[in-house]
Write a protein that holds these residues in place. Sequence first.
Motif, PDB file in Angstrom:
ATOM      1  N   MET A   1      -3.617  14.962 -20.316  1.00 38.80           N
ATOM      2  CA  MET A   1      -4.011  15.227 -18.946  1.00 38.80           C
ATOM      3  C   MET A   1      -2.808  15.012 -18.022  1.00 38.80           C
ATOM      4  SD  MET A   1      -7.084  16.174 -18.924  1.00 38.80           S
ATOM      5  CE  MET A   1      -8.185  16.412 -20.296  1.00 38.80           C
ATOM      6  N   LYS A   2      -2.627  15.933 -17.086  1.00 39.25           N
ATOM      7  CA  LYS A   2      -1.413  15.935 -16.275  1.00 39.25           C
ATOM      8  C   LYS A   2      -1.717  15.591 -14.824  1.00 39.25           C
ATOM      9  CE  LYS A   2       0.775  19.841 -15.890  1.00 39.25           C
ATOM     10  NZ  LYS A   2       1.675  20.987 -16.073  1.00 39.25           N
ATOM     11  N   VAL A   3      -0.933  14.656 -14.290  1.00 41.78           N
ATOM     12  CA  VAL A   3      -1.135  14.157 -12.929  1.00 41.78           C
ATOM     13  C   VAL A   3       0.141  14.369 -12.120  1.00 41.78           C
ATOM     14  CG1 VAL A   3      -1.633  12.116 -11.518  1.00 41.78           C
ATOM     15  CG2 VAL A   3      -2.776  12.410 -13.730  1.00 41.78           C
ATOM     16  N   LEU A   4      -0.016  14.859 -10.890  1.00 37.54           N
ATOM     17  CA  LEU A   4       1.101  14.965  -9.954  1.00 37.54           C
ATOM     18  C   LEU A   4       0.958  13.869  -8.911  1.00 37.54           C
ATOM     19  CD1 LEU A   4       3.596  16.382  -8.746  1.00 37.54           C
ATOM     20  CD2 LEU A   4       2.016  17.844  -7.460  1.00 37.54           C
ATOM     21  N   ILE A   5       2.000  13.045  -8.768  1.00 44.40           N
ATOM     22  CA  ILE A   5       2.018  11.961  -7.788  1.00 44.40           C
ATOM     23  C   ILE A   5       2.870  12.409  -6.607  1.00 44.40           C
ATOM     24  CG2 ILE A   5       2.560   9.525  -7.381  1.00 44.40           C
ATOM     25  CD1 ILE A   5       2.577   9.257 -10.530  1.00 44.40           C
ATOM     26  N   ILE A   6       2.229  12.667  -5.473  1.00 42.96           N
ATOM     27  CA  ILE A   6       2.948  13.064  -4.259  1.00 42.96           C
ATOM     28  C   ILE A   6       3.008  11.841  -3.358  1.00 42.96           C
ATOM     29  CG2 ILE A   6       3.013  14.640  -2.298  1.00 42.96           C
ATOM     30  CD1 ILE A   6       1.313  16.597  -3.920  1.00 42.96           C
ATOM     31  N   GLU A   7       4.126  11.162  -3.386  1.00 41.24           N
ATOM     32  CA  GLU A   7       4.284   9.871  -2.706  1.00 41.24           C
ATOM     33  C   GLU A   7       5.765   9.651  -2.416  1.00 41.24           C
ATOM     34  OE1 GLU A   7       4.376   6.766  -0.897  1.00 41.24           O
ATOM     35  OE2 GLU A   7       2.305   7.004  -1.609  1.00 41.24           O
ATOM     36  N   ASP A   8       6.112   9.389  -1.146  1.00 43.01           N
ATOM     37  CA  ASP A   8       7.529   9.254  -0.792  1.00 43.01           C
ATOM     38  C   ASP A   8       8.076   7.850  -1.033  1.00 43.01           C
ATOM     39  OD1 ASP A   8       5.894   8.443   1.487  1.00 43.01           O
ATOM     40  OD2 ASP A   8       7.775   8.283   2.592  1.00 43.01           O
ATOM     41  N   GLU A   9       7.198   6.857  -1.189  1.00 48.95           N
ATOM     42  CA  GLU A   9       7.665   5.514  -1.529  1.00 48.95           C
ATOM     43  C   GLU A   9       7.987   5.479  -3.016  1.00 48.95           C
ATOM     44  OE1 GLU A   9       5.420   2.120  -0.030  1.00 48.95           O
ATOM     45  OE2 GLU A   9       4.271   3.507   1.225  1.00 48.95           O
ATOM     46  N   ARG A  10       9.267   5.530  -3.339  1.00 51.10           N
ATOM     47  CA  ARG A  10       9.663   5.695  -4.742  1.00 51.10           C
ATOM     48  C   ARG A  10       9.217   4.531  -5.624  1.00 51.10           C
ATOM     49  NH1 ARG A  10      13.584   9.754  -5.989  1.00 51.10           N
ATOM     50  NH2 ARG A  10      13.968  11.027  -4.139  1.00 51.10           N
ATOM     51  N   GLN A  11       9.281   3.326  -5.088  1.00 51.81           N
ATOM     52  CA  GLN A  11       8.865   2.183  -5.911  1.00 51.81           C
ATOM     53  C   GLN A  11       7.383   2.267  -6.250  1.00 51.81           C
ATOM     54  OE1 GLN A  11       9.940  -1.631  -4.300  1.00 51.81           O
ATOM     55  NE2 GLN A  11       9.042  -2.773  -5.996  1.00 51.81           N
ATOM     56  N   LEU A  12       6.577   2.617  -5.271  1.00 50.73           N
ATOM     57  CA  LEU A  12       5.145   2.769  -5.526  1.00 50.73           C
ATOM     58  C   LEU A  12       4.889   3.935  -6.471  1.00 50.73           C
ATOM     59  CD1 LEU A  12       2.173   2.148  -5.049  1.00 50.73           C
ATOM     60  CD2 LEU A  12       2.287   3.524  -2.942  1.00 50.73           C
ATOM     61  N   SER A  13       5.556   5.059  -6.231  1.00 52.01           N
ATOM     62  CA  SER A  13       5.388   6.222  -7.098  1.00 52.01           C
ATOM     63  C   SER A  13       5.755   5.887  -8.540  1.00 52.01           C
ATOM     64  CB  SER A  13       6.252   7.380  -6.593  1.00 52.01           C
ATOM     65  OG  SER A  13       6.122   8.500  -7.434  1.00 52.01           O
ATOM     66  N   ASP A  14       6.867   5.182  -8.723  1.00 55.03           N
ATOM     67  CA  ASP A  14       7.297   4.806 -10.074  1.00 55.03           C
ATOM     68  C   ASP A  14       6.298   3.854 -10.727  1.00 55.03           C
ATOM     69  OD1 ASP A  14       9.556   6.371  -9.859  1.00 55.03           O
ATOM     70  OD2 ASP A  14      10.899   4.709  -9.365  1.00 55.03           O
ATOM     71  N   SER A  15       5.729   2.934  -9.924  1.00 61.53           N
ATOM     72  CA  SER A  15       4.736   1.991 -10.470  1.00 61.53           C
ATOM     73  C   SER A  15       3.485   2.731 -10.933  1.00 61.53           C
ATOM     74  CB  SER A  15       4.367   0.950  -9.411  1.00 61.53           C
ATOM     75  OG  SER A  15       5.467   0.141  -9.084  1.00 61.53           O
ATOM     76  N   ILE A  16       3.038   3.697 -10.115  1.00 65.45           N
ATOM     77  CA  ILE A  16       1.868   4.499 -10.493  1.00 65.45           C
ATOM     78  C   ILE A  16       2.162   5.290 -11.759  1.00 65.45           C
ATOM     79  CG2 ILE A  16       0.395   6.427  -9.808  1.00 65.45           C
ATOM     80  CD1 ILE A  16       0.779   5.496  -6.899  1.00 65.45           C
ATOM     81  N   LYS A  17       3.332   5.912 -11.798  1.00 66.78           N
ATOM     82  CA  LYS A  17       3.724   6.725 -12.955  1.00 66.78           C
ATOM     83  C   LYS A  17       3.745   5.888 -14.226  1.00 66.78           C
ATOM     84  CE  LYS A  17       7.428   9.893 -14.462  1.00 66.78           C
ATOM     85  NZ  LYS A  17       7.914   9.231 -15.679  1.00 66.78           N
ATOM     86  N   THR A  18       4.382   4.725 -14.158  1.00 63.08           N
ATOM     87  CA  THR A  18       4.483   3.850 -15.330  1.00 63.08           C
ATOM     88  C   THR A  18       3.101   3.423 -15.809  1.00 63.08           C
ATOM     89  OG1 THR A  18       6.653   3.016 -14.649  1.00 63.08           O
ATOM     90  CG2 THR A  18       5.397   1.660 -16.189  1.00 63.08           C
TER      91      THR A  18
END
Length: 225
Positions: free
Chosen positions: A1-18
């Motif tokens: 399943m594929k998710v796109l994270i549209i978020e400009d806060e890179r630390q938060l985006s990376d945490s969600i991705k991980t």
Amino acid sequence: MKVLIIEDERQLSDSIKTYLERQHYLCEQAFDFDDAMMKVGVYGYDCILLDLMLPGGNGLEILGSIRRKQNGVGVIIISAKDSLDDRLRGLEIGADDYLPKPFALPELAMRVYALIRRKEFSASNVIHSGNIEINLLEKTVSVGKTQLELTRSEYELLLFFISNRDRIISKAAIAEHLTGEMADMLDSYDFIYSHIKNLKSKLAKEGVRDVIKTVYGTGYKWKEP
């Protein structure tokens, strides 16, 4: 399943991705309005996590563009903008859920899971195709009483086929589903042939044969066993 994270806060985006990748999701990121618009216009996703405040534009414009194209992808707004007007406007345009920041990652993951399950599998935790049983929560696959040992790619491939029953799926669509935007850089689809061959072999070993049909010159099609 594929998710796109549209978020400009890179630390938060990376945490969600991980965190989501630990739950076996394939995640891609967009950090600004233009990149997000490009990705939602070119690639397919099972779920989009959408921040409203982005460099270069407003997330609600992205949501509007998605829905105007009759794209039924699940969208969860994740934003610090927690006013009632923003929430209602997002839901009015076509968001499926709204999760204000700050939020706990396990809650976000469950919202993503629930949305995908509702959109693609009629809200069921367990789906069937013939005597194949897939437990979406436990991410297990069984044929009868035998549990199959599938790789992550084989599991995702099986889900992709079953969720597109009786549709012809192109090799390009399979490549994009398994690798995301990396599919554009592939020289060949040899890895697809390998995954399909291995999946067929594991299913055939348990008596499930001829469910993945080759449509020559086009792609593949799942036929209910």
